[in-house]
Write an enzyme that holds these catalytic residues in place. Sequence first.
Site, mmCIF file in Angstrom:
data_model
loop_
_atom_site.group_PDB
_atom_site.id
_atom_site.type_symbol
_atom_site.label_atom_id
_atom_site.label_comp_id
_atom_site.label_asym_id
_atom_site.label_seq_id
_atom_site.Cartn_x
_atom_site.Cartn_y
_atom_site.Cartn_z
ATOM 1 C CG HIS A 1 -2.839 1.242 1.245
ATOM 2 N ND1 HIS A 1 -1.824 1.909 2.214
ATOM 3 C CD2 HIS A 1 -3.355 0.798 0.438
ATOM 4 C CE1 HIS A 1 -3.167 2.082 2.477
ATOM 5 N NE2 HIS A 1 -3.605 2.007 0.944
ATOM 6 C CE LYS B 1 -1.261 4.589 -1.653
ATOM 7 N NZ LYS B 1 -1.862 4.114 -0.276
ATOM 8 C CG ASP C 1 19.780 11.928 -8.465
ATOM 9 O OD1 ASP C 1 19.841 9.733 -9.518
ATOM 10 O OD2 ASP C 1 19.712 12.065 -9.457
ATOM 11 C CG HIS D 1 -6.358 8.866 -0.544
ATOM 12 N ND1 HIS D 1 -5.867 8.975 -0.879
ATOM 13 C CD2 HIS D 1 -7.038 7.338 -0.763
ATOM 14 C CE1 HIS D 1 -5.092 7.459 -1.078
ATOM 15 N NE2 HIS D 1 -6.670 7.103 -0.947
ATOM 16 C CE LYS E 1 -4.144 6.459 2.441
ATOM 17 N NZ LYS E 1 -5.209 5.962 2.386
ATOM 18 C CG ASP F 1 0.753 17.822 22.006
ATOM 19 O OD1 ASP F 1 -0.165 17.719 22.277
ATOM 20 O OD2 ASP F 1 1.413 16.928 22.979
#
EC number: 2.7.8.-
Length: 487
Positions: free
Chosen positions: A225, A227, A232, A405, A407, A412
């Site tokens: 899952h 991404k 380099d 979408h 996440k 704090d």
Amino acid sequence: MNVFLDNFWWVLLSVNFLIVFITAGYELMHFREPVKSISLIFALFVLPVIGLLVYYFFAQEFRKSKLFNRKKLYDQKIIQHWEDKLILKDQDLIDLDQDCIAQKIKLVHLLQNNQKKPVTFKNKASVLINGENKFSALFNDIKKAQHHIHIEYYIFNSGRIGNRLILLLCEKAEEGVKIRVSYDYVASRLSSKAVKKMKSCGIEIFPFMPVWFPNLTRKLNYRNHRKMAIIDGNIGFIGGINICDEYVNFEENPKEKLFWRDTHLRIEGHAVKSLQAQFLLNFNFISGKELKVEDEFFPKIDIPQRTAVQIAASGPDTDWQNIMEAILTAINTADKYIYITTPYFIPNNQILTALCMASRIGVEVKIIIPEKGDSVIARYATNSYIEKLLESGVQVFHYHKGMVHAKTMVVDGVLTSIGSCNLDNRSFDINFEINAFLYDKEVAEEMTEVYKNDLKETTKLTIEEWMQRPALEKIREALARLWAPLL
């Protein structure tokens, strides 16, 4: 034979329940999370034959014990080769300002002890809002690549964005840049023509764990899952945005196209070494060969920026639920506020209890989730948790502008998490995930402003209104809740 045929269904049911009892015993003896075990055993007994199929495809862990043992062998074999390159003993980090680190030192120690993942300070981090900004930055960096480009995505689709990326990668390959691509076989929709084109350009491309009938096994266990991209060895991208047109809000798109709200992160600096290491381990696994580790994969980096970043990776091949434990630690050590955005909120008991306790202690807890989302059953499962959150004083917001979408988590004003991990069982325990934890006040302040802007596109839920929702909705939520550990 006639007797057998006359009693075929009774024989089938008898065999089914014999297997069910054996399977249930096996499940109980493996001491998994009780809620998940109960859901699985419930499915086995209530759904003859179908329950066994559900168990086989969604709950079996034989692949975890066998296939991923092979991956661990790769890990152990090459880890010594590059471990010293991950600046675990870099003395230049000692004299840096560690105020944010001091406030979240328990989290730092957790990830170091779980994965030997160092907190790195020589980094420049740029928050990228939505796909259009992410791909603009990614394509620009790819154009400047000199040695290698590493791509690892859950969804890599042929389409406007995917084809542009493929064209650019082929151009760089023809220039002599070495390119390696990993994509999830189940989630991606790469045409055979696109794959052939990349291979003909000299690009090494491999699918992650091919399966039969991918359209029927989209929720099959153990998907990659993540991404991320590495250019380099000194520039990395990590977050929630896949290579897919759906994730980009093109200006010329029709108004009826769903607005997609997502967050990605561009990192320049030492934290990219941790991303690189994770890519190499997975690439060795899917390619079936041991990639020679070159010095250029871990180049010497010296930049003036001092953003502290720690990478957390988790999956069925790790000994601990690293990202879940990191999020749990961040919640339990929060003093002022916790701002969470997630497209799928189907938490385990630990996370749910921690959030409710934090709110009752006096920590301001806010959670943004989609109003509708892209999965009906996931939406109902998510809704089944809202009542308890609201009763504990947690503020829950429905994002109504489109599909949220992202996440992310901000704690704090010093800690930010951006990555691929959802707050659900699949991300915590089944999928391969990766998150960046940033200990930096400026990044946290920026992400807090982003959060406030997102709140303008939400509706705040109240306990009074929520309790008045239709009875049919509550029934659907209860049924979806039973399947929550399997989603």
